[in-house]
Motif scaffolding. Sequence first.
Motif, PDB file in Angstrom:
ATOM      1  N   VAL A   1      -7.862   6.721   9.184  1.00  0.00           N
ATOM      2  CA  VAL A   1      -6.496   6.192   8.821  1.00  0.00           C
ATOM      3  C   VAL A   1      -5.968   5.010   9.959  1.00  0.00           C
ATOM      4  O   VAL A   1      -5.765   5.272  11.029  1.00  0.00           O
ATOM      5  CB  VAL A   1      -5.306   7.532   8.780  1.00  0.00           C
TER       6      VAL A   1
ATOM      7  N   GLN B   1     -13.862   7.276   4.142  1.00  0.00           N
ATOM      8  CA  GLN B   1     -12.713   6.457   3.581  1.00  0.00           C
ATOM      9  C   GLN B   1     -12.145   5.770   4.776  1.00  0.00           C
ATOM     10  O   GLN B   1     -12.064   6.393   5.961  1.00  0.00           O
ATOM     11  CB  GLN B   1     -11.799   7.017   3.079  1.00  0.00           C
TER      12      GLN B   1
ATOM     13  N   ASP C   1      -3.217   2.090  10.902  1.00  0.00           N
ATOM     14  CA  ASP C   1      -1.730   1.806  11.040  1.00  0.00           C
ATOM     15  C   ASP C   1      -1.523   0.886  12.149  1.00  0.00           C
ATOM     16  O   ASP C   1      -2.312   0.791  12.962  1.00  0.00           O
ATOM     17  CB  ASP C   1      -0.676   2.965  11.102  1.00  0.00           C
TER      18      ASP C   1
ATOM     19  N   VAL D   1      -8.387   4.165   5.122  1.00  0.00           N
ATOM     20  CA  VAL D   1      -7.135   4.023   4.411  1.00  0.00           C
ATOM     21  C   VAL D   1      -5.813   3.814   5.506  1.00  0.00           C
ATOM     22  O   VAL D   1      -6.109   3.966   6.620  1.00  0.00           O
ATOM     23  CB  VAL D   1      -6.746   5.235   3.680  1.00  0.00           C
ATOM     24  N   ASN D   2      -4.827   3.308   4.809  1.00  0.00           N
ATOM     25  CA  ASN D   2      -3.529   3.070   5.617  1.00  0.00           C
ATOM     26  C   ASN D   2      -2.851   4.195   5.488  1.00  0.00           C
ATOM     27  O   ASN D   2      -3.085   5.207   4.598  1.00  0.00           O
ATOM     28  CB  ASN D   2      -2.930   2.039   5.238  1.00  0.00           C
TER      29      ASN D   2
ATOM     30  N   ARG E   1      -0.852   9.550  -0.183  1.00  0.00           N
ATOM     31  CA  ARG E   1      -1.135   9.607  -1.651  1.00  0.00           C
ATOM     32  C   ARG E   1      -2.477  10.517  -1.826  1.00  0.00           C
ATOM     33  O   ARG E   1      -2.471  11.346  -2.738  1.00  0.00           O
ATOM     34  CB  ARG E   1      -1.485   8.231  -2.284  1.00  0.00           C
ATOM     35  N   PHE E   2      -3.284  10.525  -0.920  1.00  0.00           N
ATOM     36  CA  PHE E   2      -4.447  11.335  -1.170  1.00  0.00           C
ATOM     37  C   PHE E   2      -3.876  12.921  -0.821  1.00  0.00           C
ATOM     38  O   PHE E   2      -4.421  13.703  -1.815  1.00  0.00           O
ATOM     39  CB  PHE E   2      -5.433  11.193   0.079  1.00  0.00           C
TER      40      PHE E   2
ATOM     41  N   ARG F   1       0.083   4.786   3.974  1.00  0.00           N
ATOM     42  CA  ARG F   1       0.514   5.293   2.615  1.00  0.00           C
ATOM     43  C   ARG F   1      -0.525   5.584   1.931  1.00  0.00           C
ATOM     44  O   ARG F   1      -0.233   6.843   0.864  1.00  0.00           O
ATOM     45  CB  ARG F   1       1.289   3.886   2.326  1.00  0.00           C
ATOM     46  N   GLU F   2      -1.590   5.070   1.861  1.00  0.00           N
ATOM     47  CA  GLU F   2      -2.840   5.680   1.170  1.00  0.00           C
ATOM     48  C   GLU F   2      -3.265   7.157   1.414  1.00  0.00           C
ATOM     49  O   GLU F   2      -3.445   8.011   0.448  1.00  0.00           O
ATOM     50  CB  GLU F   2      -3.918   4.629   1.352  1.00  0.00           C
TER      51      GLU F   2
END
Length: 152
Positions: A111, A136, A113, A138-139, A145-146, A141-142
Amino acid sequence: MTDGKRANPLRHKFVSKVREQLENRGYNRLSPREFMDSVPSNELCFSTRCPIGETIYGTTRKVDFVLHHPTLWPDCLVIRCKWQAKSGSVDEKYPYEVACINHLSIPTIIVLDGHGYQSEAKKWLLAQVGSGNLLQVVNAREFARFCSRGEV
């Protein structure tokens, strides 16, 4: 105050948000010892700063989060949080991170950021997804959502 000292509270806040997402999803926090000694096979649980094996240099590898889900992640999932407020050495650390991820056999999500990484470095890191154990990148926010979709 150095840039690193200013960034640490922001990184801590970022890691806390990831932890809150896991707790909101129903994961219970265990100490590293509890997690390593006996992960309950039917429980959603996680630990922080948990030693999960060795780095490529043979030193102890501690990760931000390691979690267990009886159906999604029965063999565990590692979550690494990478925060960078402004340009610095984080870009140079990505290859080491990927090498350590692939050195162990635990699926991993990174993750990101802070937006302090170079776009080329992020592109390189994204290109590593699927080769080895990196699932993955991701940021924050993503990642949220996950969690809300039940994918973590």
